[in-house]
Motif scaffolding. Sequence first.
Motif, PDB file in Angstrom:
ATOM      1  N   SER A 149       0.827  -1.219   0.000  1.00 48.42           N
ATOM      2  CA  SER A 149       0.000   0.000   0.000  1.00 48.42           C
ATOM      3  C   SER A 149       0.853   1.257   0.000  1.00 48.42           C
ATOM      4  N   GLY A 150       2.178   1.117   0.126  1.00 48.27           N
ATOM      5  CA  GLY A 150       3.073   2.280   0.147  1.00 48.27           C
ATOM      6  C   GLY A 150       3.446   2.732  -1.250  1.00 48.27           C
ATOM      7  N   GLY A 151       4.360   3.680  -1.340  1.00 49.08           N
ATOM      8  CA  GLY A 151       4.716   4.277  -2.633  1.00 49.08           C
ATOM      9  C   GLY A 151       5.289   3.259  -3.604  1.00 49.08           C
ATOM     10  N   VAL A 152       6.403   2.640  -3.234  1.00 45.86           N
ATOM     11  CA  VAL A 152       7.046   1.666  -4.118  1.00 45.86           C
ATOM     12  C   VAL A 152       6.139   0.444  -4.287  1.00 45.86           C
ATOM     13  N   GLY A 153       5.488   0.026  -3.199  1.00 45.55           N
ATOM     14  CA  GLY A 153       4.664  -1.185  -3.235  1.00 45.55           C
ATOM     15  C   GLY A 153       3.482  -1.071  -4.187  1.00 45.55           C
ATOM     16  N   VAL A 171       0.029  -6.654   2.902  1.00 44.64           N
ATOM     17  CA  VAL A 171      -0.348  -5.410   3.602  1.00 44.64           C
ATOM     18  C   VAL A 171      -0.581  -5.717   5.080  1.00 44.64           C
ATOM     19  N   THR A 172      -0.922  -4.677   5.853  1.00 45.86           N
ATOM     20  CA  THR A 172      -1.122  -4.906   7.291  1.00 45.86           C
ATOM     21  C   THR A 172      -2.535  -4.568   7.766  1.00 45.86           C
ATOM     22  N   SER A 173      -3.433  -4.195   6.862  1.00 46.84           N
ATOM     23  CA  SER A 173      -4.823  -3.945   7.295  1.00 46.84           C
ATOM     24  C   SER A 173      -5.763  -4.147   6.114  1.00 46.84           C
ATOM     25  N   ASP A 175      -8.155  -2.181   4.944  1.00 48.38           N
ATOM     26  CA  ASP A 175      -8.335  -1.039   4.032  1.00 48.38           C
ATOM     27  C   ASP A 175      -7.151  -0.910   3.088  1.00 48.38           C
ATOM     28  N   LYS A 176      -5.931  -1.229   3.585  1.00 40.14           N
ATOM     29  CA  LYS A 176      -4.760  -1.166   2.704  1.00 40.14           C
ATOM     30  C   LYS A 176      -4.835  -2.285   1.650  1.00 40.14           C
ATOM     31  N   GLY A 177      -5.436  -3.424   2.032  1.00 44.91           N
ATOM     32  CA  GLY A 177      -5.645  -4.507   1.071  1.00 44.91           C
ATOM     33  C   GLY A 177      -6.624  -4.080  -0.014  1.00 44.91           C
ATOM     34  N   VAL A 240      15.512  -7.459  -3.090  1.00 45.72           N
ATOM     35  CA  VAL A 240      15.583  -6.632  -1.881  1.00 45.72           C
ATOM     36  C   VAL A 240      15.536  -5.169  -2.310  1.00 45.72           C
ATOM     37  N   VAL A 241      14.436  -4.493  -1.936  1.00 51.55           N
ATOM     38  CA  VAL A 241      14.269  -3.090  -2.341  1.00 51.55           C
ATOM     39  C   VAL A 241      14.409  -2.150  -1.148  1.00 51.55           C
ATOM     40  N   GLY A 242      13.932  -2.561   0.009  1.00 49.07           N
ATOM     41  CA  GLY A 242      14.016  -1.651   1.155  1.00 49.07           C
ATOM     42  C   GLY A 242      13.751  -2.362   2.471  1.00 49.07           C
ATOM     43  N   PHE A 243      13.920  -1.588   3.542  1.00 46.39           N
ATOM     44  CA  PHE A 243      13.775  -2.121   4.906  1.00 46.39           C
ATOM     45  C   PHE A 243      12.871  -1.177   5.689  1.00 46.39           C
ATOM     46  N   ALA A 244      11.614  -1.053   5.232  1.00 47.52           N
ATOM     47  CA  ALA A 244      10.706  -0.084   5.858  1.00 47.52           C
ATOM     48  C   ALA A 244      10.480  -0.391   7.332  1.00 47.52           C
ATOM     49  N   GLY A 265      19.639  -7.512  -5.163  1.00 45.14           N
ATOM     50  CA  GLY A 265      19.358  -6.225  -4.534  1.00 45.14           C
ATOM     51  C   GLY A 265      19.124  -5.177  -5.603  1.00 45.14           C
ATOM     52  N   LEU A 266      18.431  -4.119  -5.213  1.00 40.26           N
ATOM     53  CA  LEU A 266      18.238  -3.006  -6.152  1.00 40.26           C
ATOM     54  C   LEU A 266      18.554  -1.688  -5.458  1.00 40.26           C
ATOM     55  N   GLN A 267      19.449  -0.929  -6.081  1.00 40.60           N
ATOM     56  CA  GLN A 267      19.740   0.449  -5.649  1.00 40.60           C
ATOM     57  C   GLN A 267      19.452   1.291  -6.880  1.00 40.60           C
ATOM     58  N   TRP A 268      18.212   1.821  -6.973  1.00 42.05           N
ATOM     59  CA  TRP A 268      17.807   2.432  -8.237  1.00 42.05           C
ATOM     60  C   TRP A 268      18.667   3.641  -8.608  1.00 42.05           C
ATOM     61  N   SER A 269      19.089   4.421  -7.626  1.00 41.77           N
ATOM     62  CA  SER A 269      19.807   5.658  -7.953  1.00 41.77           C
ATOM     63  C   SER A 269      21.097   5.382  -8.725  1.00 41.77           C
ATOM     64  N   CYS A 314       4.047  10.729   8.521  1.00 39.58           N
ATOM     65  CA  CYS A 314       3.180   9.631   8.056  1.00 39.58           C
ATOM     66  C   CYS A 314       3.969   8.344   7.852  1.00 39.58           C
ATOM     67  N   PHE A 315       5.261   8.455   7.452  1.00 41.64           N
ATOM     68  CA  PHE A 315       6.085   7.245   7.304  1.00 41.64           C
ATOM     69  C   PHE A 315       6.292   6.601   8.674  1.00 41.64           C
ATOM     70  N   VAL A 316       6.647   7.448   9.656  1.00 43.88           N
ATOM     71  CA  VAL A 316       6.943   6.926  10.997  1.00 43.88           C
ATOM     72  C   VAL A 316       5.689   6.317  11.617  1.00 43.88           C
ATOM     73  N   GLU A 317       4.568   6.986  11.394  1.00 40.33           N
ATOM     74  CA  GLU A 317       3.303   6.525  12.008  1.00 40.33           C
ATOM     75  C   GLU A 317       2.581   5.510  11.134  1.00 40.33           C
ATOM     76  N   ARG A 318       3.184   5.140  10.032  1.00 36.58           N
ATOM     77  CA  ARG A 318       2.651   4.131   9.114  1.00 36.58           C
ATOM     78  C   ARG A 318       1.242   4.484   8.647  1.00 36.58           C
ATOM     79  N   ARG A 319       1.103   5.745   8.212  1.00 35.59           N
ATOM     80  CA  ARG A 319      -0.179   6.229   7.702  1.00 35.59           C
ATOM     81  C   ARG A 319      -0.120   6.527   6.206  1.00 35.59           C
TER      82      ARG A 319
HETATM   83  N1  LIG Z   1      16.116   0.369  -3.472  1.00 38.24           N
HETATM   84  C1  LIG Z   1      15.785   1.559  -3.920  1.00 38.24           C
HETATM   85  O1  LIG Z   1      16.350   2.058  -4.893  1.00 38.24           O
HETATM   86  C2  LIG Z   1      14.678   2.290  -3.209  1.00 38.24           C
HETATM   87  C3  LIG Z   1      14.036   3.394  -3.789  1.00 38.24           C
HETATM   88  C4  LIG Z   1      12.970   3.984  -3.091  1.00 38.24           C
HETATM   89  C5  LIG Z   1      12.602   3.487  -1.841  1.00 38.24           C
HETATM   90  N2  LIG Z   1      13.278   2.441  -1.299  1.00 38.24           N
HETATM   91  C6  LIG Z   1      12.935   1.845  -0.008  1.00 38.24           C
HETATM   92  O2  LIG Z   1      11.734   1.103  -0.212  1.00 38.24           O
HETATM   93  C7  LIG Z   1      10.973   1.071   0.997  1.00 38.24           C
HETATM   94  C8  LIG Z   1       9.587   1.581   0.718  1.00 38.24           C
HETATM   95  O3  LIG Z   1       9.651   2.954   0.386  1.00 38.24           O
HETATM   96  P1  LIG Z   1       8.315   3.784   0.174  1.00 38.24           P
HETATM   97  O4  LIG Z   1       8.722   5.170  -0.233  1.00 38.24           O
HETATM   98  O5  LIG Z   1       7.383   3.021  -0.665  1.00 38.24           O
HETATM   99  O6  LIG Z   1       7.773   3.832   1.679  1.00 38.24           O
HETATM  100  P2  LIG Z   1       6.248   3.759   2.204  1.00 38.24           P
HETATM  101  O7  LIG Z   1       5.378   4.471   1.245  1.00 38.24           O
HETATM  102  O8  LIG Z   1       6.286   4.185   3.621  1.00 38.24           O
HETATM  103  O9  LIG Z   1       5.903   2.227   2.153  1.00 38.24           O
HETATM  104  C9  LIG Z   1       6.432   1.343   3.117  1.00 38.24           C
HETATM  105  C10 LIG Z   1       5.513   0.160   3.240  1.00 38.24           C
HETATM  106  O10 LIG Z   1       6.086  -0.764   4.161  1.00 38.24           O
HETATM  107  C11 LIG Z   1       5.097  -1.215   5.052  1.00 38.24           C
HETATM  108  N3  LIG Z   1       5.672  -1.521   6.361  1.00 38.24           N
HETATM  109  C12 LIG Z   1       6.445  -0.735   7.135  1.00 38.24           C
HETATM  110  N4  LIG Z   1       6.806  -1.380   8.253  1.00 38.24           N
HETATM  111  C13 LIG Z   1       6.229  -2.599   8.175  1.00 38.24           C
HETATM  112  C14 LIG Z   1       6.247  -3.742   9.032  1.00 38.24           C
HETATM  113  N5  LIG Z   1       6.932  -3.758  10.167  1.00 38.24           N
HETATM  114  N6  LIG Z   1       5.540  -4.836   8.634  1.00 38.24           N
HETATM  115  C15 LIG Z   1       4.858  -4.830   7.483  1.00 38.24           C
HETATM  116  N7  LIG Z   1       4.809  -3.777   6.632  1.00 38.24           N
HETATM  117  C16 LIG Z   1       5.505  -2.691   6.977  1.00 38.24           C
HETATM  118  C17 LIG Z   1       4.106  -0.109   5.145  1.00 38.24           C
HETATM  119  O11 LIG Z   1       2.865  -0.690   5.414  1.00 38.24           O
HETATM  120  P3  LIG Z   1       1.910  -0.166   6.611  1.00 38.24           P
HETATM  121  O12 LIG Z   1       1.476   1.210   6.178  1.00 38.24           O
HETATM  122  O13 LIG Z   1       0.831  -1.131   6.639  1.00 38.24           O
HETATM  123  O14 LIG Z   1       2.791  -0.124   7.806  1.00 38.24           O
HETATM  124  C18 LIG Z   1       4.148   0.516   3.773  1.00 38.24           C
HETATM  125  O15 LIG Z   1       3.201  -0.074   2.928  1.00 38.24           O
HETATM  126  C19 LIG Z   1      11.753   1.933   2.002  1.00 38.24           C
HETATM  127  O16 LIG Z   1      12.549   1.076   2.788  1.00 38.24           O
HETATM  128  C20 LIG Z   1      12.631   2.805   1.109  1.00 38.24           C
HETATM  129  O17 LIG Z   1      13.787   3.240   1.783  1.00 38.24           O
HETATM  130  C21 LIG Z   1      14.303   1.824  -1.969  1.00 38.24           C
END
Ligand SMILES: NC(=O)c1ccc[n+]([C@@H]2O[C@H](COP(=O)([O-])OP(=O)(O)OC[C@H]3O[C@@H](n4cnc5c(N)ncnc54)[C@H](OP(=O)(O)O)[C@@H]3O)[C@@H](O)[C@H]2O)c1
Length: 328
Positions: A149-153, A171-173, A175-177, A240-244, A265-269, A314-319
Amino acid sequence: MRAVIVREHGPFRSPRLETVPDPVAGPGEVVIDARAIGVNYPDLLVIEGKYQFLPPRPFSPGKEVAGVVSAVGPGVTRFRPGERVMAQREHGTYAEKTLSPEATCYRLPDALGFEEGAALGLAYQTSHFALVERAACRNGETVLVTGASGGVGLAGVELAKALGASVIAGVTSADKGELARRHGADHVVDLAAPNLRDSLRAQVYAAVGKRGVDIVLENVGGEVFEACLRALAWRGRMVVVGFASMRLPQIQANYLLLKNISAAGLQWSDYREREPVWVQRVQAELYALWAEGKLKPYVSQRYPLARFAEALACFVERRVQGKMVLLP
Ligand SMILES: NC(=O)c1ccc[n+]([C@@H]2O[C@H](COP(=O)([O-])OP(=O)(O)OC[C@H]3O[C@@H](n4cnc5c(N)ncnc54)[C@H](OP(=O)(O)O)[C@@H]3O)[C@@H](O)[C@H]2O)c1
């Protein structure tokens, strides 16, 4: 101009909006008057000094912007003042004006608004490179997207669907599903379920059968990563894209061997800097998919530039749902 300026790394609420000199376009550069600035999870990590690349201080954070070209430097051939563009940068877009090399600017399609134009950038590029370049996703395969439900996802859900995959959204809820389903997910699995190590695989098997998934686009890390590894099919690919979750997982190498699994792994930049022409080509493909109605960037929240910290909270509060933008 006004820009968010980081003088010292620290809590994401500490940077201030300051008045700084306007940027001046050097050779091969354009100046963009911002209309909408994409907000990304890594922005928070950069401000707090927790990201893998940290610019020299003071700096303005922010990795993407959509706006209008206001000036071009010597040697710029692809853009003229007045054109609508999106740009990808390592930092510097939380500002009323952004300086960008011509090579990392992309002309916006006429019918694409600035907000959606800012959203159709880093998240979609990242998911595209993860699925196509790192995982070689093929028509008919099954793809599990975590943090769907997040940006990359959410971008990953739409793109996997556009590539002809059967898509499972993690997803984790509820509504996000629902959000993930509206953007193309065929199935939804609950990443907040107890005993995820076993329960994720059971949910995946219930959705697509006992084979498991061909590809995991993994954004979360920690126990989610470890559970996903167990849900992969024979010859599956983990990207492996990220560690949210902010937890770094370990790979048990015997899993890779036992099922002929690959982990990438992916490091897009890196692609943005090393392969700008390739990235331009992918951006054109993304715009074509958008024009066909297959990609629908979802901007759920908008904040004035001065209130950037509310977006980052919103990232920290998972909104977060889909993308957020700042409006200068
Ligand atoms: N590799 C690259 O080149 C690249 C580029 C851009 C971003 N990233 C990384 O990709 C990740 C996602 O970025 P984003 O911008 O899409 O962030 P985002 O919009 O905040 O999305 C993060 C997602 O992770 C979920 N999440 C967070 N903690 C969780 C947990 N403990 N269990 C289950 N789900 C969890 C969130 O779901 P809930 O809302 O349900 O918590 C949310 O859907 C970040 O780690 C970011 O650093 C990597």
